[in-house]
Design an enzyme around this catalytic site. Structure first.
Site, PDB file in Angstrom:
ATOM      1  N   SER A 285      -4.425 -24.581 -23.201  1.00  0.00           N
ATOM      2  CA  SER A 285      -3.636 -23.368 -23.466  1.00  0.00           C
ATOM      3  C   SER A 285      -4.066 -22.270 -22.511  1.00  0.00           C
ATOM      4  O   SER A 285      -5.209 -21.800 -22.573  1.00  0.00           O
ATOM      5  CB  SER A 285      -3.836 -22.909 -24.909  1.00  0.00           C
ATOM      6  OG  SER A 285      -3.258 -21.622 -25.062  1.00  0.00           O
TER       7      SER A 285
ATOM      8  N   HIS B 107      -0.097 -25.855 -21.979  1.00  0.00           N
ATOM      9  CA  HIS B 107       0.473 -25.192 -23.157  1.00  0.00           C
ATOM     10  C   HIS B 107       0.614 -23.699 -22.863  1.00  0.00           C
ATOM     11  O   HIS B 107      -0.342 -23.042 -22.473  1.00  0.00           O
ATOM     12  CB  HIS B 107      -0.458 -25.430 -24.346  1.00  0.00           C
ATOM     13  CG  HIS B 107       0.029 -24.894 -25.648  1.00  0.00           C
ATOM     14  ND1 HIS B 107       0.920 -25.565 -26.458  1.00  0.00           N
ATOM     15  CD2 HIS B 107      -0.248 -23.738 -26.295  1.00  0.00           C
ATOM     16  CE1 HIS B 107       1.160 -24.856 -27.543  1.00  0.00           C
ATOM     17  NE2 HIS B 107       0.469 -23.735 -27.475  1.00  0.00           N
TER      18      HIS B 107
ATOM     19  N   ASP C 234       1.754 -20.100 -24.401  1.00  0.00           N
ATOM     20  CA  ASP C 234       2.036 -19.346 -25.626  1.00  0.00           C
ATOM     21  C   ASP C 234       2.871 -18.118 -25.311  1.00  0.00           C
ATOM     22  O   ASP C 234       2.489 -17.299 -24.469  1.00  0.00           O
ATOM     23  CB  ASP C 234       0.719 -18.903 -26.278  1.00  0.00           C
ATOM     24  CG  ASP C 234      -0.033 -20.078 -26.869  1.00  0.00           C
ATOM     25  OD1 ASP C 234       0.554 -20.807 -27.675  1.00  0.00           O
ATOM     26  OD2 ASP C 234      -1.214 -20.259 -26.501  1.00  0.00           O
TER      27      ASP C 234
ATOM     28  N   MET D 288       4.420 -14.786 -27.125  1.00  0.00           N
ATOM     29  CA  MET D 288       4.275 -13.982 -28.352  1.00  0.00           C
ATOM     30  C   MET D 288       5.025 -12.668 -28.195  1.00  0.00           C
ATOM     31  O   MET D 288       4.988 -12.048 -27.125  1.00  0.00           O
ATOM     32  CB  MET D 288       2.802 -13.670 -28.599  1.00  0.00           C
ATOM     33  CG  MET D 288       1.899 -14.879 -28.627  1.00  0.00           C
ATOM     34  SD  MET D 288       0.237 -14.358 -29.041  1.00  0.00           S
ATOM     35  CE  MET D 288      -0.691 -15.840 -28.674  1.00  0.00           C
TER      36      MET D 288
ATOM     37  N   HIS E 210       5.388 -22.785 -26.319  1.00  0.00           N
ATOM     38  CA  HIS E 210       5.265 -22.516 -27.763  1.00  0.00           C
ATOM     39  C   HIS E 210       5.766 -21.104 -28.027  1.00  0.00           C
ATOM     40  O   HIS E 210       5.090 -20.132 -27.700  1.00  0.00           O
ATOM     41  CB  HIS E 210       3.776 -22.692 -28.127  1.00  0.00           C
ATOM     42  CG  HIS E 210       3.441 -22.385 -29.547  1.00  0.00           C
ATOM     43  ND1 HIS E 210       2.142 -22.189 -29.969  1.00  0.00           N
ATOM     44  CD2 HIS E 210       4.220 -22.251 -30.646  1.00  0.00           C
ATOM     45  CE1 HIS E 210       2.142 -21.947 -31.262  1.00  0.00           C
ATOM     46  NE2 HIS E 210       3.389 -21.966 -31.699  1.00  0.00           N
TER      47      HIS E 210
ATOM     48  N   MET F  64       6.211 -18.207 -30.153  1.00  0.00           N
ATOM     49  CA  MET F  64       5.827 -17.493 -31.382  1.00  0.00           C
ATOM     50  C   MET F  64       6.602 -16.193 -31.393  1.00  0.00           C
ATOM     51  O   MET F  64       6.057 -15.107 -31.178  1.00  0.00           O
ATOM     52  CB  MET F  64       4.318 -17.247 -31.373  1.00  0.00           C
ATOM     53  CG  MET F  64       3.518 -18.498 -31.708  1.00  0.00           C
ATOM     54  SD  MET F  64       1.774 -18.310 -31.330  1.00  0.00           S
ATOM     55  CE  MET F  64       1.805 -18.655 -29.586  1.00  0.00           C
TER      56      MET F  64
ATOM     57  N   MET G 107       0.145 -25.624 -36.730  1.00  0.00           N
ATOM     58  CA  MET G 107      -0.847 -24.590 -36.418  1.00  0.00           C
ATOM     59  C   MET G 107      -2.074 -24.845 -37.283  1.00  0.00           C
ATOM     60  O   MET G 107      -1.963 -24.974 -38.508  1.00  0.00           O
ATOM     61  CB  MET G 107      -0.290 -23.192 -36.703  1.00  0.00           C
ATOM     62  CG  MET G 107       0.795 -22.723 -35.757  1.00  0.00           C
ATOM     63  SD  MET G 107       0.378 -22.830 -33.994  1.00  0.00           S
ATOM     64  CE  MET G 107      -1.142 -21.871 -33.899  1.00  0.00           C
TER      65      MET G 107
ATOM     66  N   GLY H  66      -1.394 -16.301 -33.139  1.00  0.00           N
ATOM     67  CA  GLY H  66      -1.443 -14.953 -32.560  1.00  0.00           C
ATOM     68  C   GLY H  66      -2.612 -14.742 -31.615  1.00  0.00           C
ATOM     69  O   GLY H  66      -2.505 -13.938 -30.696  1.00  0.00           O
TER      70      GLY H  66
ATOM     71  N   GLY I 228      -6.200 -16.596 -29.545  1.00  0.00           N
ATOM     72  CA  GLY I 228      -7.087 -17.702 -29.220  1.00  0.00           C
ATOM     73  C   GLY I 228      -8.453 -17.449 -29.828  1.00  0.00           C
ATOM     74  O   GLY I 228      -8.734 -16.358 -30.346  1.00  0.00           O
ATOM     75  N   GLY I 229      -9.293 -18.463 -29.787  1.00  0.00           N
ATOM     76  CA  GLY I 229     -10.696 -18.299 -30.176  1.00  0.00           C
ATOM     77  C   GLY I 229     -10.945 -18.209 -31.673  1.00  0.00           C
ATOM     78  O   GLY I 229     -12.026 -17.797 -32.090  1.00  0.00           O
TER      79      GLY I 229
ATOM     80  N   ASP J 266      -2.700 -27.112 -32.907  1.00  0.00           N
ATOM     81  CA  ASP J 266      -2.987 -25.954 -32.045  1.00  0.00           C
ATOM     82  C   ASP J 266      -3.852 -24.949 -32.786  1.00  0.00           C
ATOM     83  O   ASP J 266      -3.429 -24.396 -33.805  1.00  0.00           O
ATOM     84  CB  ASP J 266      -1.629 -25.324 -31.669  1.00  0.00           C
ATOM     85  CG  ASP J 266      -1.746 -24.156 -30.696  1.00  0.00           C
ATOM     86  OD1 ASP J 266      -2.862 -23.858 -30.237  1.00  0.00           O
ATOM     87  OD2 ASP J 266      -0.695 -23.554 -30.406  1.00  0.00           O
ATOM     88  N   GLY J 267      -5.055 -24.720 -32.232  1.00  0.00           N
ATOM     89  CA  GLY J 267      -5.909 -23.660 -32.762  1.00  0.00           C
ATOM     90  C   GLY J 267      -7.257 -24.163 -33.243  1.00  0.00           C
ATOM     91  O   GLY J 267      -7.331 -25.024 -34.120  1.00  0.00           O
ATOM     92  N   GLY J 268      -8.308 -23.663 -32.614  1.00  0.00           N
ATOM     93  CA  GLY J 268      -9.657 -23.970 -33.075  1.00  0.00           C
ATOM     94  C   GLY J 268     -10.120 -25.384 -32.768  1.00  0.00           C
ATOM     95  O   GLY J 268     -11.038 -25.894 -33.423  1.00  0.00           O
TER      96      GLY J 268
ATOM     97  N   GLY K  89      -7.615 -24.042 -26.014  1.00  0.00           N
ATOM     98  CA  GLY K  89      -7.662 -22.909 -25.098  1.00  0.00           C
ATOM     99  C   GLY K  89      -9.080 -22.531 -24.737  1.00  0.00           C
ATOM    100  O   GLY K  89      -9.607 -22.926 -23.692  1.00  0.00           O
ATOM    101  N   SER K  90      -9.747 -21.795 -25.661  1.00  0.00           N
ATOM    102  CA  SER K  90     -11.071 -21.290 -25.310  1.00  0.00           C
ATOM    103  C   SER K  90     -12.059 -22.415 -25.065  1.00  0.00           C
ATOM    104  O   SER K  90     -12.932 -22.291 -24.196  1.00  0.00           O
ATOM    105  CB  SER K  90     -11.568 -20.313 -26.373  1.00  0.00           C
ATOM    106  OG  SER K  90     -11.238 -20.755 -27.650  1.00  0.00           O
TER     107      SER K  90
HETATM  108  C1  DX5 Z   1      -2.729 -19.363 -31.056  1.00  0.00           C
HETATM  109  C2  DX5 Z   1      -2.099 -20.085 -29.898  1.00  0.00           C
HETATM  110  C3  DX5 Z   1      -2.969 -21.135 -29.322  1.00  0.00           C
HETATM  111  C4  DX5 Z   1      -4.242 -20.633 -28.714  1.00  0.00           C
HETATM  112  C5  DX5 Z   1      -5.301 -21.648 -29.059  1.00  0.00           C
HETATM  113  O1  DX5 Z   1      -1.799 -18.573 -31.702  1.00  0.00           O
HETATM  114  O2  DX5 Z   1      -0.883 -20.703 -30.269  1.00  0.00           O
HETATM  115  O3  DX5 Z   1      -2.268 -21.970 -28.386  1.00  0.00           O
HETATM  116  O4  DX5 Z   1      -4.223 -20.469 -27.336  1.00  0.00           O
HETATM  117  O5  DX5 Z   1      -6.521 -21.158 -28.637  1.00  0.00           O
HETATM  118  P1  DX5 Z   1      -7.910 -21.773 -29.093  1.00  0.00           P
HETATM  119  O6  DX5 Z   1      -7.948 -23.187 -28.604  1.00  0.00           O
HETATM  120  O7  DX5 Z   1      -8.886 -20.880 -28.441  1.00  0.00           O
HETATM  121  O8  DX5 Z   1      -7.948 -21.710 -30.604  1.00  0.00           O
HETATM  122 ZN    ZN Z   2       0.082 -22.280 -28.963  1.00  0.00          ZN
END
Ligand code: DX5
Ligand code: ZN
Length: 228
Positions: A17, A41, A43, A45, A74, A76, A145, A150, A152-153, A183-185, A205-206
């Site tokens: 991401s 990926h 994002d 928003m 994606h 959002m 999700m 909303g 990352g991290g 997606d996420g964490g 992502g992170s």
């Molecule tokens: C969160 C995003 C994710 C985000 C994930 O709302 O949709 O794609 O980048 O980031 P990590 O992997 O850091 O949780």
């Molecule tokens: Zn995403």
């Protein structure tokens, strides 16, 4: 534009991401992936559906000209129906809308497919899998999700393991193959359990872009061998 994707091209893959990349060094950060990932990926928003703001069709278009990677967009955004066409034209290969944000998701999933992209539907952690059932005939990918969207991290919500397993069962009952993405964490610590739960695509992502060697990190996530 579309890379004539079939569902079978996308099994067991990592989608880094770019929300976690350095926006002033985005091209360099993508190059640091060194070809280890085939999918990116992105994002988007709108500060309404989620509190944060990020991305736009110009970014997707620039990426489609810069890389051959599969672009997994994606959305959002509230009322994604207003922007779906813009992202298709910009070069999205997979275009995912949120069930909670769209009044006629069945119609718009069909529209994404008709344009030659893979049609994705996403659910927030608090949304029941029941809302998916009647959308599945028009769906190529389900994006669960595993944090509240909303940012990352954030930390993976543990109850989402069971939701992923239940979703896999539901998808396997359909008469066409549907990809399952989370997606996420996602980290090297939980990736092995997540593959076992039945994912096809893992967004991270992170855990990738904050690593010293993002390409090596993609490979560890893919192997699921970083667990403790
Ligand atoms: C969160 C995003 C994710 C985000 C994930 O709302 O949709 O794609 O980048 O980031 P990590 O992997 O850091 O949780
Ligand atoms: Zn995403």
């Amino acid at each position: 534009m579309n890379k004539r994707l079939t569902i079978n091209d996308l099994r067991h893959i990592i989608a880094p991401s770019i929300l976690a990349a350095d926006p002033l060094r985005l091209a360099a950060d993508i190059e640091r992936l060194g070809g280890a990932a085939r999918c990116l990926h992105i994002d988007i928003m709108d500060s309404h559906y989620v509190p944060n703001m990020n991305g736009g069709p110009a970014l997707v278009k620039a990426l489609s000209q810069f890389t051959d990677m599969v672009l997994d967009v994606h959305l959002m955004v509230e009322r994604p129906e207003h922007v779906v066409d813009m992202y298709l034209e910009a070069g999205a290969d997979i275009l995912t809308i949120h069930q909670e944000a769209c009044r006629h998701p069945h119609r718009w999933l069909g529209r994404i497919r008709a344009a030659g992209a893979l049609a994705g539907i996403s659910l927030n952690p608090g949304t029941s899998l029941e809302v998916l059932r009647d959308l599945l005939p028009e769906t190529d990918l389900v994006l669960l999700m595993t944090v509240n969207p909303g940012y990352g991290g954030q930390k993976f919500i543990p109850a989402m393991f069971d939701k992923i397993k239940r979703c896999r069962e539901l998808l396997d009952q359909q008469d066409h193959r549907i990809l399952l993405e989370a997606d996420g964490g996602i980290t090297v610590e939980n990736s092995s359990m997540l593959w076992q739960a039945g994912l096809d695509v893992m967004v991270a992502g992170s855990s990738i872009f904050q690593a010293a060697d993002p390409a090596a990190q993609v490979r560890v996530l893919e192997s699921g061998n970083g667990g403790i």
